[in-house]
Design a protein around this motif. Structure first.
Motif, PDB file in Angstrom:
ATOM      1  N   ALA A 163       0.840  -1.203   0.000  1.00 21.85           N
ATOM      2  CA  ALA A 163       0.000   0.000   0.000  1.00 21.85           C
ATOM      3  C   ALA A 163       0.869   1.244   0.000  1.00 21.85           C
ATOM      4  CB  ALA A 163      -0.950   0.000   1.197  1.00 21.85           C
ATOM      5  N   GLY A 164       1.856   1.250  -0.904  1.00 17.92           N
ATOM      6  CA  GLY A 164       2.644   2.446  -1.137  1.00 17.92           C
ATOM      7  C   GLY A 164       2.073   3.195  -2.326  1.00 17.92           C
ATOM      8  N   ALA A 165       2.913   3.977  -2.997  1.00 20.34           N
ATOM      9  CA  ALA A 165       2.443   4.761  -4.140  1.00 20.34           C
ATOM     10  C   ALA A 165       1.870   3.859  -5.233  1.00 20.34           C
ATOM     11  CB  ALA A 165       3.587   5.600  -4.691  1.00 20.34           C
ATOM     12  N   ALA A 166       2.543   2.732  -5.515  1.00 23.73           N
ATOM     13  CA  ALA A 166       2.083   1.838  -6.577  1.00 23.73           C
ATOM     14  C   ALA A 166       0.804   1.112  -6.184  1.00 23.73           C
ATOM     15  CB  ALA A 166       3.173   0.836  -6.934  1.00 23.73           C
ATOM     16  N   GLY A 167       0.752   0.542  -4.981  1.00 27.32           N
ATOM     17  CA  GLY A 167      -0.417  -0.207  -4.562  1.00 27.32           C
ATOM     18  C   GLY A 167      -1.661   0.652  -4.463  1.00 27.32           C
ATOM     19  N   VAL A 168      -1.514   1.851  -3.880  1.00 31.52           N
ATOM     20  CA  VAL A 168      -2.657   2.754  -3.767  1.00 31.52           C
ATOM     21  C   VAL A 168      -3.077   3.246  -5.148  1.00 31.52           C
ATOM     22  CG1 VAL A 168      -3.406   5.014  -2.907  1.00 31.52           C
ATOM     23  CG2 VAL A 168      -2.139   3.461  -1.406  1.00 31.52           C
ATOM     24  N   GLY A 169      -2.095   3.563  -5.999  1.00 26.69           N
ATOM     25  CA  GLY A 169      -2.415   4.069  -7.331  1.00 26.69           C
ATOM     26  C   GLY A 169      -3.157   3.070  -8.183  1.00 26.69           C
ATOM     27  N   GLU A 184       5.056  13.423   4.862  1.00 24.96           N
ATOM     28  CA  GLU A 184       3.994  14.191   4.216  1.00 24.96           C
ATOM     29  C   GLU A 184       3.397  13.418   3.046  1.00 24.96           C
ATOM     30  OE1 GLU A 184       5.640  18.704   5.207  1.00 24.96           O
ATOM     31  OE2 GLU A 184       6.289  17.652   3.388  1.00 24.96           O
ATOM     32  N   TYR A 185       4.263  12.760   2.283  1.00 27.14           N
ATOM     33  CA  TYR A 185       3.744  12.008   1.131  1.00 27.14           C
ATOM     34  C   TYR A 185       2.906  10.812   1.589  1.00 27.14           C
ATOM     35  CZ  TYR A 185       3.432  10.242  -3.587  1.00 27.14           C
ATOM     36  OH  TYR A 185       2.937   9.840  -4.809  1.00 27.14           O
ATOM     37  N   ALA A 186       3.313  10.182   2.688  1.00 24.66           N
ATOM     38  CA  ALA A 186       2.512   9.090   3.239  1.00 24.66           C
ATOM     39  C   ALA A 186       1.126   9.595   3.631  1.00 24.66           C
ATOM     40  CB  ALA A 186       3.210   8.474   4.448  1.00 24.66           C
ATOM     41  N   LYS A 187       1.056  10.820   4.162  1.00 26.78           N
ATOM     42  CA  LYS A 187      -0.239  11.405   4.513  1.00 26.78           C
ATOM     43  C   LYS A 187      -1.113  11.567   3.274  1.00 26.78           C
ATOM     44  CE  LYS A 187      -2.335  15.548   6.544  1.00 26.78           C
ATOM     45  NZ  LYS A 187      -2.079  16.900   7.097  1.00 26.78           N
TER      46      LYS A 187
END
Length: 395
Positions: free
Chosen positions: A23-29, A100-103
């Motif tokens: 659930a990082g940038a790729a998983g969420v995207g 901040e990016y995680a937020k």
């Protein structure tokens, strides 16, 4: 909405159409794309928290790609993972910190009501065989997780690289600390004495460490075989980004205590009575009583799913739809996606492949793919890979 799996649910064998791991940038995207397609039988499995890798960055580290709220002009924010959001607008930051990016990612999960399950560690993945029964599918995967068994027709591996630091590149590396394990350069510097701090590796993370430590008043030696700071080019996958180059140039112009040592490959690190000797080629040696820093990047593998991919020159071989060439139904999303020798390592690159993966899965599930037209219109559906030739990357 973040879901916590209960012990009762853990005892059940669940059947899904799609399991996204990470659930990082790729998983969420890619999860947001599946939501746009109207899929309801999928889940995003995350062993920590949403954006956990970003939260583990040193406090001072920031994204090197700038964010700008330009969606209304038809140009996506470089760090956005969906068509309609902008981290710059949401965070009021041009270069967000990891936290901040995680937020930003967490707010996306809430807004799109993505089916993220935190605290779920995927321990193994295997192709379905006769030992299991999948009620709705006659093929697919078995995922053994820390909370039970999940059966899924498709798997999108979006686990990233942060959990696989390259922290054993030479003998004695165990005496050093990898930059990914530093919570704050300020706290690290507080433990250092007036001796120089040796940073092994001169690419983005090495320069970021050196600049932060120098700003805190410490002398820093950056040791790197290639000396990436000397080169310029259009692709920050291969050279320092303009953001980092500018920071370095300005620091050196103001006499920052940074020594750049290129052409030296570190061969080992010795320690004796609290003194570290960083030994390099051609007799080079750097002695300090401060723990050396490894800015040596991350392993090129994919962890527990390595066996399900072919590799060429250290990169996983993929079809034009980012599917494993040897394991049908297993897709890759994130910074390890590569085509024609070019790696889609930065967010603005690999996000262009989310819709490609989703389109292929939707086609096989016989789902209406019309919602993906918006991704094509907004430049987040890169189907033509001719731009990714080794000698010229137009993406």
């Amino acid at each position: 909405m973040l879901l916590t799996v209960t012990s009762e649910e853990a005892r059940k064998h669940e059947s899904l159409d799609v399991a996204i791991v990470g659930a990082g940038a790729a998983g969420v995207g890619v999860g947001a794309v599946l939501a746009d397609l109207g899929l309801d039988s999928y889940a995003i499995l995350e062993r920590d928290d949403v954006g956990a890798s970003f939260q583990q960055w040193p406090e001072e580290m920031r994204l090197i790609t700038p964010s700008f709220p330009s969606n209304s002009f038809g140009c996506r924010d470089l760090n956005a993972v969906t068509t309609d959001t902008s981290p710059a607008f949401a965070l009021d930051r041009e270069h967000p910190t990891g936290g901040e990016y995680a937020k930003y990612l967490q707010e996306l999960v809430e807004f799109h009501d993505l089916p993220v399950r935190t605290g779920v560690d995927v321990e193994s993945l295997q192709r379905h065989d006769d030992r299991f029964s999948i009620q709705r599918h006659d093929d697919g995967f078995i995922l053994h997780t820390s909370t039970g068994v999940i059966q899924s027709r498709f798997v999108i591996w979006a686990a990233g690289q942060f959990g696989q630091p390259n922290d054993d590149p030479f003998p004695g590396a165990n005496h050093c600390v990898h930059n990914s394990r530093v919570e704050s350069w300020s706290a690290f510097a507080d433990e250092c004495i007036e001796d120089p701090i040796v940073v092994v590796g001169g690419y983005e993370s090495g320069m970021d460490a050196a600049l932060a430590l120098a700003d805190l008043g410490h002398e820093v030696f950056v040791v790197d075989e290639d000396g990436s700071w000397q080169f310029r080019g259009p692709d920050p996958s291969e050279v320092l980004s303009p953001y980092t180059s500018q920071r370095l140039r300005e620091a050196l112009e103001h006499d920052a205590p940074i020594a750049l040592e290129d052409g030296i490959r570190v061969e080992r690190v010795d320690i004796e009575e609290g003194t570290f000797d960083v030994i390099g080629t051609d007799g080079a040696s750097f002695t300090t009583r401060n723990q050396p820093v490894l800015a040596t990047g991350f392993e090129s593998g994919l962890g527990i799913v390595d066996e399900h991919f072919e590799f060429e020159s250290g990169q996983p071989r993929l079809t034009d739809q980012d599917e494993s060439t040897i394991t049908p139904g297993l897709f890759l999303a994130g910074p390890q996606v590569a085509h024609n020798g070019q790696q889609f390592c930065f967010i603005y690159k690999f996000r262009q492949r989310f819709a490609v993966v989703a389109d292929e899965i939707a086609s096989r599930l016989d789902v209406d793919r019309t919602p993906l037209d918006e991704y094509r219109e907004k430049g987040m559906f890169l189907e033509d890979l001719s731009c990714c030739e080794p000698d010229m990357c137009d993406c």
